[in-house]
Design a protein around this motif. Structure first.
Motif, PDB file in Angstrom:
ATOM      1  N   GLU A   1       0.820  -1.208   0.000  1.00  0.00           N
ATOM      2  CA  GLU A   1       0.000   0.000   0.000  1.00  0.00           C
ATOM      3  C   GLU A   1       0.858   1.265   0.000  1.00  0.00           C
ATOM      4  O   GLU A   1       0.351   2.376   0.054  1.00  0.00           O
TER       5      GLU A   1
ATOM      6  N   GLY B   1       5.644  -4.406   7.935  1.00  0.00           N
ATOM      7  CA  GLY B   1       5.631  -5.850   7.706  1.00  0.00           C
ATOM      8  C   GLY B   1       6.120  -6.718   8.842  1.00  0.00           C
ATOM      9  O   GLY B   1       6.320  -7.912   8.653  1.00  0.00           O
TER      10      GLY B   1
ATOM     11  N   GLU C   1       0.573  -9.414  10.236  1.00  0.00           N
ATOM     12  CA  GLU C   1       1.035  -9.248   8.866  1.00  0.00           C
ATOM     13  C   GLU C   1       0.857 -10.517   8.041  1.00  0.00           C
ATOM     14  O   GLU C   1       1.300 -11.594   8.439  1.00  0.00           O
TER      15      GLU C   1
ATOM     16  N   ASP D   1       2.027 -10.532   5.028  1.00  0.00           N
ATOM     17  CA  ASP D   1       2.961 -10.369   3.901  1.00  0.00           C
ATOM     18  C   ASP D   1       4.239 -11.199   4.067  1.00  0.00           C
ATOM     19  O   ASP D   1       4.393 -11.971   5.002  1.00  0.00           O
TER      20      ASP D   1
END
Ligand code: AMP
Ligand code: MG
Length: 425
Positions: free
Chosen positions: A202, A266, A271, A273
């Protein structure tokens, strides 16, 4: 070099899920080792560098007794209680050359600031205090005492004395001091290089069009500023996409080229990700939850690549959390990496202008504005909304109110500690 596991075993009560701020610094002091390599640099190039040896003064500064004023030098033993002293002026001593003549009893020497005090003379009466009568001067009663206005040989530094200590960061005063010793170069630790990048899908780079749900990257810019002011060489690696290949390439590249790596984003609990997974895969990394606010999650460790390793600081993503964790942990760790003697920031004490809610059991860093009130007392108020994403609070603040681990609520008028920003933020 110790592994994360070894350091963890050394620290009493180490709990990666609830680490106190002090423990984090203890851990980092064991993880980070000074770079070691040194280079000799000219004094003008030494500003902000860390001294790699003690500087021992090869000379005494000043090298002679000399006059601190423009005036008349005389032997104070001639002063009689209750009587003005009348002396004949036998010459003038200028700065930069020794005066060759002799000064007998009843005589004095006109002398300029910095000029060598001839042997036997111990006192200087400033020009404006004497009455001149032809070749003579009269020193009135009570204007000078024995030894006044004389600078003594070595009063700044004696030959053989340590003038500066290894680990000291050379500021303007230290540069001047080195030069005053006649030293054209100093030995400093080599400059440390720090790579940094932002993570998160983002996160937009400057120049990209805004889009829904995305935010512009601010962390790279605050980290750049903090690092530059610290005096390290910076390596900006941009925003790295949340893809294993992109992350792996970035971490490997950073570890190959830099001494330390700072990432943001992160590393928090929820998270989904790839950042954490890649850190774990490539390095020896601990993932912490720190008892602090803002800035709870943080990853710390080492990534090895091409036979060398870089220290990793995986900071949280929120912009204020990045700055606070940098100031509280990364900055002292990098100072250590740079060869500097760790110096905890001097906390100033101020009266709180407002009541602050604080739970014992975590360290809180609130953005504060310190002013001197009408009564001359240092008082501090917060900037208002303390959200960890409210970066404007860091711009308004001139320091961080540090509410320590064990501390509870603060009442109006209570004294609190403040870490001032001056020159750092
Ligand atoms: P994360 O730690 O990745 O969960 O991020 C926490 C918050 O910080 C999210 O709202 C992110 O959008 C925001 N954030 C993460 N990285 C950056 C960045 N480089 N610049 C500005 N905001 C960020
Ligand atoms: Mg994220």
């Amino acid at each position: 070099m110790k592994t994360i596991e070894q350091i963890a075993a050394e620290l009493q009560g180490y709990d990666p899920q609830a680490l106190s701020a002090d423990r984090v610094n203890d851990f980092l002091a064991r993880l980070v080792e000074p770079v070691g390599q040194t280079e000799d640099v000219a004094v003008f190039d030494a500003l902000g560098r860390v001294l790699a040896h003690d500087v021992v003064s090869p000379i005494s500064v000043p090298p002679h007794d000399n006059s601190a004023m423009d005036g008349f030098a005389f032997d104070s033993a001639q002063q009689q209680p209750g009587q003005p002293l009348r002396l004949r002026v036998v010459g003038t001593a200028f700065a930069g050359k020794a005066w060759a003549g002799a000064v007998a009893a009843g005589e004095c020497l006109k002398i300029m600031t910095g000029a060598i005090m001839p042997p036997g003379l111990d006192t200087v009466v400033p020009l404006e205090f004497v009455k001149t009568e032809g070749e003579h001067i009269v020193v009135p009663l009570g204007v000078v005492g024995a030894g006044d206005n004389r600078r003594l040989l070595g009063e700044d530094l004696m030959a053989g004395q340590a003038a500066l200590r290894q680990g000291q960061t050379l500021g303007p005063a230290a540069l001047g001091l080195v030069a005053s010793l006649g030293l054209p170069t100093v030995r400093v630790f080599r400059r440390v290089r720090v790579a940094y990048f932002s993570t998160g899908d983002e996160i937009l780079s400057l120049g990209e069009p805004a889009r829904e749900g995305a935010v512009y990257d601010s962390n790279r810019y605050t980290v750049f500023g903090l690092l530059t002011r610290l005096g390290v060489e910076v390596m900006d690696m941009g925003v790295v996409r949340d893809e294993p290949a992109a992350l792996e390439a970035a971490f490997r590249d950073a570890a190959r080229q830099a001494d330390a790596i700072i990432t943001s984003g992160g590393v928090s609990m929820g998270e989904a990700d790839h950042t954490k997974a890649m850190m774990k895969q490539l390095g020896d990394v601990a993932f912490w939850r720190i008892a602090m606010r803002p800035g709870r999650p943080m990853a710390v460790g080492r990534i090895e690549e091409a036979g060398k390793s870089a220290v990793l600081f995986g900071l949280p993503g929120n912009p204020v959390a990045v700055m606070v964790t940098f100031l509280a942990f990364v900055r002292p760790a990098l100072q250590r990496l740079m060869g500097g003697t760790a110096s905890a920031p001097v906390l100033l004490q101020a009266r709180s202008a407002e009541a602050l809610r604080k739970k014992p059991g975590r360290t809180e860093y609130q953005r504060g504005i310190v002013v001197r009130d009408a009564a001359g007392t240092l008082t501090v108020r917060t900037t208002g909304n303390q959200g960890s994403g409210v970066l404007s609070s860091m711009v308004q603040a001139n320091g961080l109110i540090v509410l320590h681990h064990g501390q509870g609520n603060v009442a109006v008028g209570d004294v609190v500690d403040v870490m001032m920003f001056d020159g750092v933020v």
